[in-house]
Design an enzyme around this catalytic site. Structure first.
Site, PDB file in Angstrom:
ATOM      1  N   ASP A 180       0.513  -3.316 -12.804  1.00 55.10           N
ATOM      2  CA  ASP A 180       0.883  -2.476 -11.653  1.00 55.10           C
ATOM      3  C   ASP A 180      -0.167  -1.416 -11.310  1.00 55.10           C
ATOM      4  OD1 ASP A 180       1.541  -1.073 -13.913  1.00 55.10           O
ATOM      5  OD2 ASP A 180       3.550  -0.513 -13.266  1.00 55.10           O
ATOM      6  N   ASP A 197       6.423  -6.879 -16.290  1.00 55.47           N
ATOM      7  CA  ASP A 197       7.183  -5.903 -15.503  1.00 55.47           C
ATOM      8  C   ASP A 197       6.842  -5.953 -14.008  1.00 55.47           C
ATOM      9  OD1 ASP A 197       4.604  -5.014 -15.814  1.00 55.47           O
ATOM     10  OD2 ASP A 197       5.129  -2.946 -16.301  1.00 55.47           O
ATOM     11  N   ASP A 246       3.496  -6.977 -20.411  1.00 50.37           N
ATOM     12  CA  ASP A 246       4.795  -6.310 -20.219  1.00 50.37           C
ATOM     13  C   ASP A 246       5.811  -7.113 -19.385  1.00 50.37           C
ATOM     14  OD1 ASP A 246       3.619  -4.242 -21.600  1.00 50.37           O
ATOM     15  OD2 ASP A 246       3.191  -3.036 -19.822  1.00 50.37           O
TER      16      ASP A 246
HETATM   17  O1  F6P Z   1       0.614  -2.467 -20.299  1.00 48.77           O
HETATM   18  C1  F6P Z   1       0.300  -3.078 -21.493  1.00 48.77           C
HETATM   19  C2  F6P Z   1       0.489  -2.127 -22.650  1.00 48.77           C
HETATM   20  O2  F6P Z   1       0.134  -2.807 -23.853  1.00 48.77           O
HETATM   21  C3  F6P Z   1       1.871  -1.513 -22.787  1.00 48.77           C
HETATM   22  O3  F6P Z   1       2.804  -2.382 -23.356  1.00 48.77           O
HETATM   23  C4  F6P Z   1       1.574  -0.301 -23.626  1.00 48.77           C
HETATM   24  O4  F6P Z   1       2.527   0.712 -23.391  1.00 48.77           O
HETATM   25  C5  F6P Z   1       0.218   0.119 -23.122  1.00 48.77           C
HETATM   26  O5  F6P Z   1      -0.369  -1.016 -22.513  1.00 48.77           O
HETATM   27  C6  F6P Z   1      -0.717   0.639 -24.184  1.00 48.77           C
HETATM   28  O6  F6P Z   1      -1.874   1.054 -23.553  1.00 48.77           O
HETATM   29  P1  F6P Z   1      -3.237   1.379 -24.307  1.00 48.77           P
HETATM   30  O7  F6P Z   1      -3.834   0.086 -24.772  1.00 48.77           O
HETATM   31  O8  F6P Z   1      -4.067   2.044 -23.281  1.00 48.77           O
HETATM   32  O9  F6P Z   1      -2.886   2.240 -25.478  1.00 48.77           O
END
Ligand code: F6P
Length: 323
Positions: A103, A130, A128
């Site tokens: 998104d 989503d 996700d």
């Molecule tokens: O959007 C994918 C995701 O893995 C989410 O499930 C999680 O909240 C987030 O990204 C973690 O982000 P980062 O890798 O920036 O810590």
């Protein structure tokens, strides 16, 4: 349209490489020139853009991560950043874009389109699941299988030691990974942001389990659950039911890596082809998705604003199967 560019942005997801491959090969098939942009919008701003051929995407369909690398760009959120990005694309005479991401990626793409009208089609790439406008996103199936494998393994040790495990899975504000890995792993309880599980529900489930001589339990907690994260929930439960032996396992970024499943590779291939052919048909500012096994295109504005609810059947079967 003569020359397109492809990039991956936001959190990486298994199957992104299969999607890049499909985009590049479909472009070549339709006699388009194709460029790769490194590190998402950051590479667009820095001009890190290079020509790709069919050969550049050999031997990547099975690999996790993204060969184009990914980033969450702060600079692209600024008007100046987007202007630099546009100038780089214009200089290279790029007249179409394929954005692979979630998104955040499509929010950026939608603003960019409003400002510069450069035709862009998105492919949903996020673990996700989503995004409204597709039943599944690229990477979700692999992430669920990774989580499921971990749940199966944890169940062995939970059973040996008569322990209660709180297993935290990713998903940001969505409970999709939790619900599907929890159903597949036979979890005693699944906590997701989409439905309200009260603290008393957790206590009751554990008490009822003990009453039925159940000595170990798995509680899958979506990271976005309203009651808190798995560690916080476990600590609170321990205060109320101190005789239990509790452990917390946070699966974290393991869920983002690994070789994509067949389902993710096929979905990614289908969407990559759909994105390029969509551009050729004059589609723009839309995300390619698969709904009820049909390729569909949904405006970015809808994919990022509309809520994708968890199918009510899934919520219902959790209750039935966990008694
Ligand atoms: O959007 C994918 C995701 O893995 C989410 O499930 C999680 O909240 C987030 O990204 C973690 O982000 P980062 O890798 O920036 O810590």
């Amino acid at each position: 349209m003569k020359r397109i560019a492809v990039f991956t942005s936001g959190g990486d997801a298994p199957g992104m490489n299969a999607c890049i491959r499909a985009v590049v090969r479909t472009a070549v098939y339709h006699k388009l020139e194709v460029f790769g942009i490194k590190r998402g919008y950051n590479g667009m701003i820095q001009g890190d853009i290079f020509p790709m051929t069919s050969f550049s995407v050999s031997n990547i369909v099975q690999r996790g991560g993204t060969v184009l690398k990914s980033a969450r760009s702060m600079e692209f959120k600024t008007k100046e950043g987007r202007q630099k990005a546009y100038e780089n694309l214009k200089r290279l005479e790029i007249d179409g874009l394929v954005a692979i991401g979630g998104d955040g990626t499509f929010t950026g793409a939608s603003i960019f389109y409003d400002e510069y009208q450069l035709p862009t089609v998105g492919c949903p790439g996020t673990i996700d699941n989503d995004l409204y406008g597709t039943d599944y996103t690229i990477g979700f199936d692999t992430a669920v299988n990774t989580a499921l494998d971990a749940i199966d393994k944890i169940r062995d040790t939970a059973d040996s030691h008569d322990r209660i495990f709180f297993i935290e899975v990713m998903g940001r504000d969505s409970g999709y990974i939790a619900i599907e890995s929890g159903i597949g792993g036979g979890a005693e309880m699944i906590m997701v942001p989409e439905t309200l599980t009260t603290f008393n529900d957790v206590i009751e489930t554990l008490r009822q389990g003990w009453d039925r001589s159940k000595t170990s339990s798995i509680i899958v907690v979506a990271e976005g659950d309203e009651l808190g994260n798995a560690t916080e929930i476990a600590e609170k439960v321990k205060k109320q039911l101190p005789h239990g032996d509790y452990r917390v396992s946070i699966l974290g970024h393991t869920q983002r890596g690994g070789a994509p499943t067949a389902m993710d590779r096929i979905l990614a291939s289908r969407l990559g082809v759909g994105a390029v052919e969509g551009l050729l048909k004059g589609m723009s500012n839309v995300m390619a998705g698969v709904v009820n096994n049909q390729l569909v295109y949904t405006p970015f504005k809808e994919t990022i604003t509309k809520n994708k609810a968890i199918h009510p059947d899934l919520i219902r079967i959790v209750d039935i199967l966990s008694v």
